[in-house]
Design an enzyme around this catalytic site. Structure first.
Site, PDB file in Angstrom:
ATOM      1  N   HIS A 110       0.792  -1.232   0.000  1.00  0.00           N
ATOM      2  CA  HIS A 110       0.000   0.000   0.000  1.00  0.00           C
ATOM      3  C   HIS A 110       0.831   1.292   0.000  1.00  0.00           C
ATOM      4  O   HIS A 110       0.659   2.166  -0.846  1.00  0.00           O
ATOM      5  CB  HIS A 110      -0.873   0.071   1.273  1.00  0.00           C
ATOM      6  CG  HIS A 110      -1.588  -1.184   1.624  1.00  0.00           C
ATOM      7  ND1 HIS A 110      -2.800  -1.528   1.070  1.00  0.00           N
ATOM      8  CD2 HIS A 110      -1.287  -2.182   2.509  1.00  0.00           C
ATOM      9  CE1 HIS A 110      -3.222  -2.673   1.593  1.00  0.00           C
ATOM     10  NE2 HIS A 110      -2.317  -3.087   2.465  1.00  0.00           N
TER      11      HIS A 110
HETATM   12  C1  BDR Z   1      -2.533   0.424   5.759  1.00  0.00           C
HETATM   13  O1  BDR Z   1      -2.551  -0.151   7.076  1.00  0.00           O
HETATM   14  C2  BDR Z   1      -1.312  -0.755   7.362  1.00  0.00           C
HETATM   15  O2  BDR Z   1      -1.477  -2.114   7.555  1.00  0.00           O
HETATM   16  C3  BDR Z   1      -0.396  -0.495   6.198  1.00  0.00           C
HETATM   17  O3  BDR Z   1       0.889  -0.096   6.636  1.00  0.00           O
HETATM   18  C4  BDR Z   1      -1.077   0.599   5.400  1.00  0.00           C
HETATM   19  O4  BDR Z   1      -0.634   1.877   5.809  1.00  0.00           O
HETATM   20  C5  BDR Z   1      -3.313  -0.443   4.818  1.00  0.00           C
HETATM   21  O5  BDR Z   1      -4.636  -0.583   5.245  1.00  0.00           O
END
Ligand code: BDR
Ligand code: CA
Length: 312
Positions: free
Chosen positions: A240
């Site tokens: 992400h």
């Molecule tokens: C987001 O939440 C975390 O698990 C990841 O680092 C990212 O920023 C994705 O939902």
């Protein structure tokens, strides 16, 4: 062209780690400092993990300041079910090369912005608490912020709950402050980041770099891929957070849609869900550019080039 000055707020986090390395490896980014927050792990671990990622990159010159231990309201939600007990389970990482700053994150952000000769881009890839506290307590810094780019929310479903993405679920009140600040905003949500999958071929390209950075990234993806498979039944983990940094380096990698975005702070089942009015049904003025479609091949070429540059 001068590199773009950037302040990065994060909660490493497997994908946060890749985002940090991407920023370090890009000649287009001047990383002025990193602030940390609770999120994927408690904030003390976020700071330690950030320092260890910087040590992996052999960088002792990037200041790190610790921020929020919890959200503006309610209890801290921690994402250890995805990121493991350390927040970055998987690789062996070196110990920190440099101590953290004695300044708290919001004070570091404030002084860095005021000292900067030109407006700075603020990137938030964890719960957005630190940025909200900055804007709430020091509204005078607004003109020194070029834009806020955040990873969070979705035009579709969530992951922390069926409705809400993790970062926005972790502190909806904070996101509300940012979304209503009037600052230029770009939102990179799950609808985009779920296109950024670290497939076995991508992980192999990391490992084939044959240096500690490439190997650590491959090991990060190994653990992350395991939890994404167990919890969400994904065939490969979505990486992400680096999508935000990629958006700064090459905005053309992403198709954007200008829209009104709000966050639910009241809902019984939907707290933390983002409401993205793609078809202008609410007749509200647009307040964000929303990431819609990713050039997946271009994204991975950009990320892998930068990781290789950091490690070589
Ligand atoms: C987001 O939440 C975390 O698990 C990841 O680092 C990212 O920023 C994705 O939902
Ligand atoms: Ca994150």
């Amino acid at each position: 062209m001068n590199p773009m000055p950037v302040l990065l707020d994060c909660d490493p986090g497997h994908d946060d780690a890749i985002a940090i390395l991407l920023a370090l490896g890009s000649p287009h980014i001047d990383l002025l400092g990193i602030t940390t927050t609770f999120g994927n792990c408690p904030v003390e671990k976020s700071t330690y993990n950030t320092q260890r990622i910087l040590a992996l990159a052999e960088r002792s010159d990037v200041p790190v300041a610790t921020g929020a231990a919890g959200p503006l309201a309610g209890e801290a939600h921690i994402g250890d079910y995805i990121h493991g007990a350390t927040g970055i389970d998987g690789p062996d990482l070196p110990e920190p090369l440099a101590p953290q700053l004695s300044l708290e994150a919001v004070e570091f952000l404030r002084t860095s912005l005021l000292a900067a000769p030109a407006p700075v881009t603020v990137v938030a890839i964890g719960p957005i608490t630190n940025i909200a506290r900055l804007l709430r307590d020091h509204p005078g810094v607004g003109p020194k912020i070029a834009e806020v780019v955040f990873m969070g929310g979705s035009t579709e479903r969530g992951n922390a709950t069926p409705a809400a993405e993790f970062n926005t679920y972790a502190d909806p009140e904070a996101l509300d402050i940012v979304l209503t600040s009037g600052l230029p905003i770009r939102m990179v949500g799950l609808n985009l980041s779920h296109q950024a999958l670290a497939t076995p071929e991508i992980v192999e390209r990391m490992r084939a770099m044959d240096h500690p950075v490439g190997r650590a990234c491959a090991d990060l993806m190994g653990f992350f891929g395991g939890t994404y498979s167990d919890v969400f039944d994904f065939a490969a983990p979505p990486v992400h957070d680096p999508c935000t940094i990629a958006a700064l380096i090459d905005p053309g990698l992403i198709v954007w849609h200008k829209a009104f975005v709000a966050v639910e702070t009241e809902g019984r089942w939907t707290r933390g869900a983002t409401v993205v009015d793609l078809h202008d049904r609410l007749d509200e003025p647009p307040n964000a550019q929303v990431a819609i479609t990713l050039d997946v091949e271009g994204y991975w070429d950009l990320v892998l080039d930068a990781l290789d540059r950091v490690g070589s």
